[in-house]
Write an enzyme that holds these catalytic residues in place. Structure first.
Site: not given
Ligand code: TEU
Ligand code: CA
Length: 568
Positions: A203, A338-339, A101, A263, A24
């Site tokens: 995505d 991040h997922d 992305d 993805e 930040d």
């Molecule tokens: O993720 C797609 C996806 O399949 C994820 O939702 C996954 O199944 C889940 O997060 C697992 O816990 C993509 C992005 O990477 C994710 O951050 C987004 O939330 C999602 O698409 C919707 O855009």
């Molecule tokens: Ca900021």
């Protein structure tokens, strides 16, 4: 040495930056582009060659930017288009490429297209989305991953109709069957590629094609054909590959230096080459979710298997996916993003006595497999899960909506919170730990999500100065991979597939070969180097520990010890 199908994106190391939690710069507690720009020398010091940046576009942030309201505008929270240009120039001047992305399975419900589309049934943008007129009755059930009822159809009184949303109801799915929609997407891709970016991470791209005869998916069919998981149904759209081929013809072939990584949730290894076989003229690489399914129990939502994951199952899976791309195509490899929760807490051991060697071991695995490695920011430091105990601390809609979903069904919420300490996405979204100051050097005030208190001793500043740190080990191994081409292009061969603690494999490229031995356990493990290799000479070129007990071919491996030998 002639390398068949040599490509820069097969040799690079990918570094994923989650901008909201990286740095930040203006004290609002949210990471931003000027903050990221101020850390480009750090990223360069890692030796990585490509940055994947999570979404920074205009967005009401229902799903942290994966709900885009304007694809060609930078969210003011992150900065301006000028900041973006400075970021791109800063990366390129350091020899680092950037992929953005591409989130086109859905838009935000605040995108101009949807605002128009929901106005009336004959609005010119109506067919940019999937609508079901209510007079036809309830549409056939579709599951939403982010919905308090798990229902992917949202009723909209304005036109007495339902619209489809696989994710939250603020993420309506685009109608890819409509050629106007595809044309818009290709135009937008060219907008960013003309700005000089080096490609896209696509995505949830395996979900874009829908069977618009809207067949009923019975519970029986879901269980027998789709593993009780709608992602395996959503990835079987009839025209998916027709659209990816069209995207290649309309856009990608005109930018030969750009790379695409899709993805692809809901696919099996048998389907992989359909996406990335060069003759199919679709995409370059993909990442799948099969590895991410290991170690979960069948019960509950993301409930860890009390016995953890099985190493033989882990080895079998990554060997099978290696074999998918052994002759054709090319794979990626990752253990977190991040997922997913932090790779250390999921696949290593974040207990104080094991967190440093196990971080290094996981880094070794990702940098010595035959696939392009994707590292998530902070995993080079060995950052761990934050393991929130209170639902109030969570920010992620996947956790919050699942909590409400289970609450409505009187499920055990305490158990859910316990399970989320293991599997929640927010575990990997806590602020990057730059130093030991109050907010870890990420911000000067209240961060949008809490900082992990272990930043007091797990942070970049301390590790920079510590030659034995995961951070310096990461830098060392990235260089080692560049210096030993067989670690990139060499054929992979696994040994001792059934060993419950040791993962052993070689990488061979013509006359050069390297042996990797990894102890995926908390135990001291006596191990004999595979007999087939005994005629070789062994030169140790990397050890994540400072000692090695070795008599000839007899080793005694320390917990989480990772060894790399050059074979002569
Ligand atoms: O993720 C797609 C996806 O399949 C994820 O939702 C996954 O199944 C889940 O997060 C697992 O816990 C993509 C992005 O990477 C994710 O951050 C987004 O939330 C999602 O698409 C919707 O855009
Ligand atoms: Ca900021």
């Amino acid at each position: 040495m002639h390398i068949k199908d040599k490509e820069w994106w097969k040799e690079t190391v990918i570094y994923q930056v989650y901008p909201r939690s990286f740095k930040d710069s203006n004290g609002d507690g949210i990471g931003d582009l000027p903050g990221l720009i101020s850390k480009l020398d750090y990223i360069q010091s890692l030796g990585v060659g490509l940055v994947w940046l999570n979404p920074i576009y205009a967005s009401p942030n229902d799903d942290n930017g994966y709900d885009i309201s304007n694809y060609e505008a930078i969210s003011p929270t992150f900065g301006t288009i000028a900041d973006f240009n400075a970021l791109l120039a800063g990366l390129h001047s350091r020899g680092i490429k950037l992929i953005m992305d591409l989130v086109v399975n859905h838009t935000s419900d605040e995108h101009a297209w949807f605002i128009e589309s929901r106005k009336s049934r004959d609005n010119p943008y109506r067919d940019y989305y999937h609508w079901w007129p209510a007079e036809k009755g309830k549409p056939p059930h579709r599951y939403s991953f982010f919905d308090k009822k798990g229902d992917a159809w949202q009723y909209d009184p304005a036109t007495d109709s339902y619209y489809l949303h696989y994710f939250s109801n603020k993420q309506p799915d685009l109608n890819w069957e409509n050629p106007k929609v595809r044309k818009e997407v290709y135009q937008m891709m060219k907008f960013w590629l003309d700005k000089g970016i080096d490609g896209f991470r696509l995505d949830a791209i395996s979900y874009i094609s829908k069977d618009t005869t809207w067949p009923v998916v019975s519970k029986k069919e879901l269980a027998e054909k789709y593993k009780n998981d709608f992602s395996y149904f959503y990835s079987k759209g009839p025209k998916l590959h027709e659209y990816l081929h069209e995207m290649n013809r309309e856009v990608l072939q005109h930018y030969p230096n750009a790379v695409t990584i899709s993805e692809t949730p809901g696919i099996e290894k048998e389907e992989a080459l359909q996406f990335v076989h060069v003759d199919r003229q679709e995409l370059h690489m993909l990442y799948h979710f099969k590895g991410m399914e290991l170690g979960y129990s069948k019960e509950g939502f993301k409930r860890p298997d009390p016995n953890g994951y099985s190493l033989p199952a882990f080895k079998k899976l990554y060997t099978e996916w290696n074999d998918v791309f052994a002759k054709e195509g090319w794979g990626t490899i990752y253990l977190g993003n991040h997922d997913q929760p932090r790779m250390l807490s999921r696949w290593g051991n974040d207990a104080p006595e094991f967190r440093v060697p196990s971080s290094k071991l996981l880094i070794t695995f990702l940098l010595t497999m035959r696939a392009t490695p994707i590292f998530y920011n902070g995993d080079e430091l060995g950052m761990a899960n934050i393991k929130f105990e209170d639902i109030q601390d969570y920010r992620d809609i996947e956790t919050l909506y699942m909590y409400h979903f289970l609450q409505a069904q009187n499920e055990d919420l305490e158990q859910f919170i316990k399970d989320q300490q293991f599997g929640a996405r927010d575990n990997s979204r806590t602020p990057f730990q730059w130093d030991a100051t109050a907010c870890a050097g990420f911000t000067t005030c209240d961060p949008w999500i809490k900082v992990n208190t272990d930043h007091a001793f797990i942070n970049k500043e301390a590790q920079d100065a510590d030659g034995n740190s995961p951070l310096n080990y990461f830098r060392h191994l990235v260089q080692l991979r560049k210096d030993h081409l067989e670690l990139i292009y060499g054929d992979y061969k696994m040994y001792d597939a059934e060993h419950k603690q040791i993962y052993t494999y070689t990488r061979t490229l013509e006359k050069t070969a390297t042996l990797i031995i990894l102890n995926f356990s908390n135990d001291l493990v006596p191990y004999t180097i595979p007999k087939e290799l005994h005629k070789k000479q062994f030169q140790l070129i990397s050890n994540n520990e400072t000692s090695l007990q070795q008599e000839e071919h007899e080793l005694t491996l320390l917990p989480w010890q990772a060894l790399i030998f050059k074979l002569k």
